[in-house]
Write an enzyme that holds these catalytic residues in place. Structure first.
Site, short mmCIF file in Angstrom:
data_model
loop_
_atom_site.label_atom_id
_atom_site.label_comp_id
_atom_site.label_asym_id
_atom_site.label_seq_id
_atom_site.Cartn_x
_atom_site.Cartn_y
_atom_site.Cartn_z
N SER A 1 2.31 -7.89 6.98
CA SER A 1 2.14 -7.34 5.63
C SER A 1 2.67 -5.92 5.62
CB SER A 1 0.66 -7.36 5.24
OG SER A 1 0.43 -6.54 4.11
N SER A 2 3.13 -5.48 4.48
CA SER A 2 3.63 -4.10 4.36
C SER A 2 2.52 -3.07 4.54
CB SER A 2 4.29 -3.89 3.00
OG SER A 2 3.38 -4.14 1.94
N CYS A 3 1.26 -3.50 4.48
CA CYS A 3 0.15 -2.55 4.64
C CYS A 3 0.00 -2.09 6.08
CB CYS A 3 -1.16 -3.14 4.14
SG CYS A 3 -1.84 -4.43 5.18
N TYR B 1 -7.62 -5.04 7.63
CA TYR B 1 -6.58 -6.07 7.56
C TYR B 1 -5.29 -5.56 8.20
CZ TYR B 1 -3.24 -9.39 5.53
OH TYR B 1 -2.24 -10.33 5.35
N LYS C 1 -3.20 -7.05 11.46
CA LYS C 1 -1.79 -7.44 11.40
C LYS C 1 -0.94 -6.64 12.39
CE LYS C 1 -1.65 -10.88 8.61
NZ LYS C 1 -1.16 -12.19 9.09
N HIS D 1 -4.50 -10.34 -5.48
CA HIS D 1 -3.65 -9.17 -5.49
C HIS D 1 -3.30 -8.78 -6.94
CE1 HIS D 1 -2.93 -10.58 -1.30
NE2 HIS D 1 -2.93 -9.28 -1.06
#
Length: 306
Positions: free
Chosen positions: A108-110, A137, A141, A180
């Site tokens: 994920s971009s997070c 999260y 990841k 989201h």
């Protein structure tokens, strides 16, 4: 990939996994393995090891994860950290034990720092503090990304980590407590129109900027990376373009046909100010997203209504 290779898609019932299955089938791949949560709990290490030993897939698309929006990430912090750590650890380790050399792990971009330089390049990983609302999260990841990298370095596997930007499309989650921003706004705008409301309440200030990728484009990128036999251990997947949440809300209102006024609830968090992915690495390989935001929103809305 040969069309007869055995491919395991983990998380095939979710938005991402189902899109990957659609893309594989459209590409002529027929030997696709899937398991529902009831058939295989990926948190159960022994069950995952037994499955992998019995099936021995040639390729794995790792799309299974516990996911959610700002609210769910912030409230269920322990579950998001524990479940995602367990899922990815079990799958990666069991895959290596079963001799699986090729895997695409989806992150994920997070994973990138909250205040990253924009656009976000792959090398910015672990260069600053994370966004607090989804830190558990993100940490899970990041662990998955580093797990794949470490198995590559120690055992010679070829596991690639793809970092998609914000995804949307068919089979999305429209639950307002866990969704989201895109599906949440689609539902809010639709219901506001049905009720005849004059206002639409949007969380935060409307100023944060986000990038959105139609999920079938993401699936195409994933298959592209495996077919091209790409060995870069970390690759961003996105469009390279972003808009504000206000502009997103207005675009959805245009598709749905809602003409009310936007009201911003600034008691709710904005999250990361901006998340625009650099897609230079993926573009250099020859891939580019093809679905425009307006077309993607229209398709996503049709899916929601159906």
């Amino acid at each position: 990939m040969n069309r007869d290779v055995k491919i395991y898609v983990a998380g095939h019932r979710g938005m991402v996994g189902s899109a990957i299955v659609r893309r594989l089938k459209a590409g002529g791949y027929t030997n696709i393995i899937t398991r529902s949560h009831a058939e295989l709990d990926l948190v159960n290490q022994a069950a995952v090891a037994e499955f992998m030993k019995a099936e021995r897939p040639d390729y794995i698309f790792m799309a299974a994860a516990r996911v959610g929006g700002i609210h769910a990430n912030n409230v269920y912090r322990a579950e998001f950290l524990y479940q995602n750590l367990m899922i990815e650890t079990n799958v990666v380790h069991a895959a290596w034990q079963a001799g699986v050399e090729r895997m695409l792990f989806l992150g994920s971009s997070c994973i990138y720092p909250r205040d990253c330089p924009q656009p976000i390049r792959e090398e910015y990983l672990l260069t600053g503090p994370l966004e607090q609302t989804n830190e558990p999260y993100a940490i899970a990841k990041i662990a998955g990304v580093k797990l794949c990298e470490s198995y590559n370095r120690q055992y010679g596997t070829r596991y690639v980590s793809g970092m998609p930007t914000n995804l949307y499309g068919p089979n999305d989650n429209y639950d307002l407590d866990s969704s989201h921003v895109m599906p949440a706004l689609i539902r809010k705008v639709h219901e506001a129109k049905i009720r005849g409301d004059r206002q639409l309440v949007v969380w935060g200030s409307g100023r944060p900027m986000r990038e959105f990728l139609y999920v079938d484009d993401m699936a195409d990128a994933c298959v592209f990376l495996m077919e091209k036999d790409v060995n870069d251990w970390l690759i961003n997947i996105g469009t390279g373009e972003d808009i504000t949440i206000r502009e997103l809300a207005e675009a959805i209102m245009g598709v749905v046909g809602f003409t009310g006024e936007i009201v911003y609830d600034q008691t709710k968090p904005d999250g990361t100010p901006r998340k625009l992915m650099s897609v230079d690495r993926l573009s250099a390989l020859g891939w580019k997203a093809t679905t425009s935001l307006s077309d993607g929103i229209a398709r996503a809305y049709a899916d929601f209504v159906s």
